[in-house]
Enzyme design. Sequence first.
Site, PDB file in Angstrom:
ATOM      1  N   GLY A  36      -0.186  18.098 -31.125  1.00  0.00           N
ATOM      2  CA  GLY A  36      -1.114  18.836 -30.284  1.00  0.00           C
ATOM      3  C   GLY A  36      -1.138  20.312 -30.598  1.00  0.00           C
ATOM      4  N   ALA A  37      -1.019  20.657 -31.880  1.00  0.00           N
ATOM      5  CA  ALA A  37      -0.888  22.059 -32.279  1.00  0.00           C
ATOM      6  C   ALA A  37      -2.227  22.768 -32.410  1.00  0.00           C
ATOM      7  CB  ALA A  37      -0.132  22.151 -33.607  1.00  0.00           C
ATOM      8  N   ASN A  38      -3.316  22.120 -32.026  1.00  0.00           N
ATOM      9  CA  ASN A  38      -4.626  22.746 -32.195  1.00  0.00           C
ATOM     10  C   ASN A  38      -4.980  23.708 -31.060  1.00  0.00           C
ATOM     11  OD1 ASN A  38      -4.953  19.849 -31.026  1.00  0.00           O
ATOM     12  ND2 ASN A  38      -6.675  20.988 -30.186  1.00  0.00           N
ATOM     13  N   GLY A  40      -3.497  25.563 -26.916  1.00  0.00           N
ATOM     14  CA  GLY A  40      -2.522  25.657 -25.843  1.00  0.00           C
ATOM     15  C   GLY A  40      -1.095  25.878 -26.291  1.00  0.00           C
ATOM     16  N   GLY A  42       0.927  24.001 -27.901  1.00  0.00           N
ATOM     17  CA  GLY A  42       1.216  23.604 -29.279  1.00  0.00           C
ATOM     18  C   GLY A  42       0.831  24.679 -30.271  1.00  0.00           C
ATOM     19  N   SER A 165       6.879  17.971 -17.514  1.00  0.00           N
ATOM     20  CA  SER A 165       6.108  18.726 -16.527  1.00  0.00           C
ATOM     21  C   SER A 165       6.845  18.731 -15.199  1.00  0.00           C
ATOM     22  CB  SER A 165       4.729  18.079 -16.344  1.00  0.00           C
ATOM     23  OG  SER A 165       4.074  18.562 -15.184  1.00  0.00           O
ATOM     24  N   TYR A 190      -0.230  10.182 -14.511  1.00  0.00           N
ATOM     25  CA  TYR A 190       0.282  11.369 -15.203  1.00  0.00           C
ATOM     26  C   TYR A 190       1.750  11.602 -14.864  1.00  0.00           C
ATOM     27  CZ  TYR A 190       0.896  16.227 -16.640  1.00  0.00           C
ATOM     28  OH  TYR A 190       1.363  17.382 -17.227  1.00  0.00           O
TER      29      TYR A 190
END
Length: 331
Positions: A36-38, A40, A42, A165, A190
């Site tokens: 998820g490095a694209n 936020g 990440g 979280s 979630y």
Amino acid sequence: MGVSGIGVSGVGVSGMGRWTAAEIPDQSGRTVVVTGANSGLGLRSAEALARAGATVVLACRNPAKGERARDRVRAVASGAQPLLVDLDLGDLDSVRAGAQRIAGAVDRVDVLMNNAGVMAVPRARSVQGFETQLAVNHLGHFALTAHLLPALQRAPAPRVVTTSSLMHRNGRMRWHDPSFERRYGKWRAYSQSKLANLLFAFELDRRARAAGLDVVSVAAHPGYASTHLQAAGPEQSGSRVMLRGAEIGNRLLAQSDEMGALPQLYAATMPDVAGGEYFGPGGLFELHGHPRRVRATRAARDEADARRLWELSERLTGVTFSLASPPDPTG
């Protein structure tokens, strides 16, 4: 993260001052995989690690967004150039293929940051038919960690950092119906997935130590950080009211994504980190602030549930961990 249902229990228990990303030790020669490095957390983590000299592998689902993120990370990298790998955590075949590409591109993996996630999205199924939040947040990372374990074991001091979280406090494992075939609730799903993150992180550390491996598994959470995570659910459901609420909350109440990334960056890089630890913001109710060691709930530390989740995850993903001790090179 969402702030619904957050209690006052579990306030941080051990601080380390006002630590910032500027204090990350030199990461030259280290390879870090960030899911998820694209965007936020990440992307902020990838930028900070590349700035400190690490070779960063950006594991992203969306190729176009991944390309833009790689350009941003490349612009601040002080060492090796970042790599981009297509990897969709909601598709176990993509996870396997992505892990193979990573293993073929680097000699070893020093740190795996299981960062990517989705939050409170409308009811949907992964490619293999699992509830989306369980699939992306937990099962995909479970499988990815297993696939990359040989590459991790080639590193001198490997770490796995899993992002959870505050909402794990509301989590309950629905052993009878983990994919919410009946009575889906987006926040319940979630919270379950975030509890699963912690059960997995702590169980991985226990199993690695029992096998005599040097793999350190820890967890972190960002508090209430301003990212696209809050907007994704309203966007998918088409709720303009909820989307507007998410935007206002991010603007008025949340800390920056740079601050939210600090706990997982500390967990990934600092020499005093020990297996099984959990890091989060040190401010009131762990919503904001610089990183510190924090408490997980009793449910997250339940070893029987952790073993049960591990076995369930193996069945659902068809993936098992090779946790045998490596051969003694001096023997």
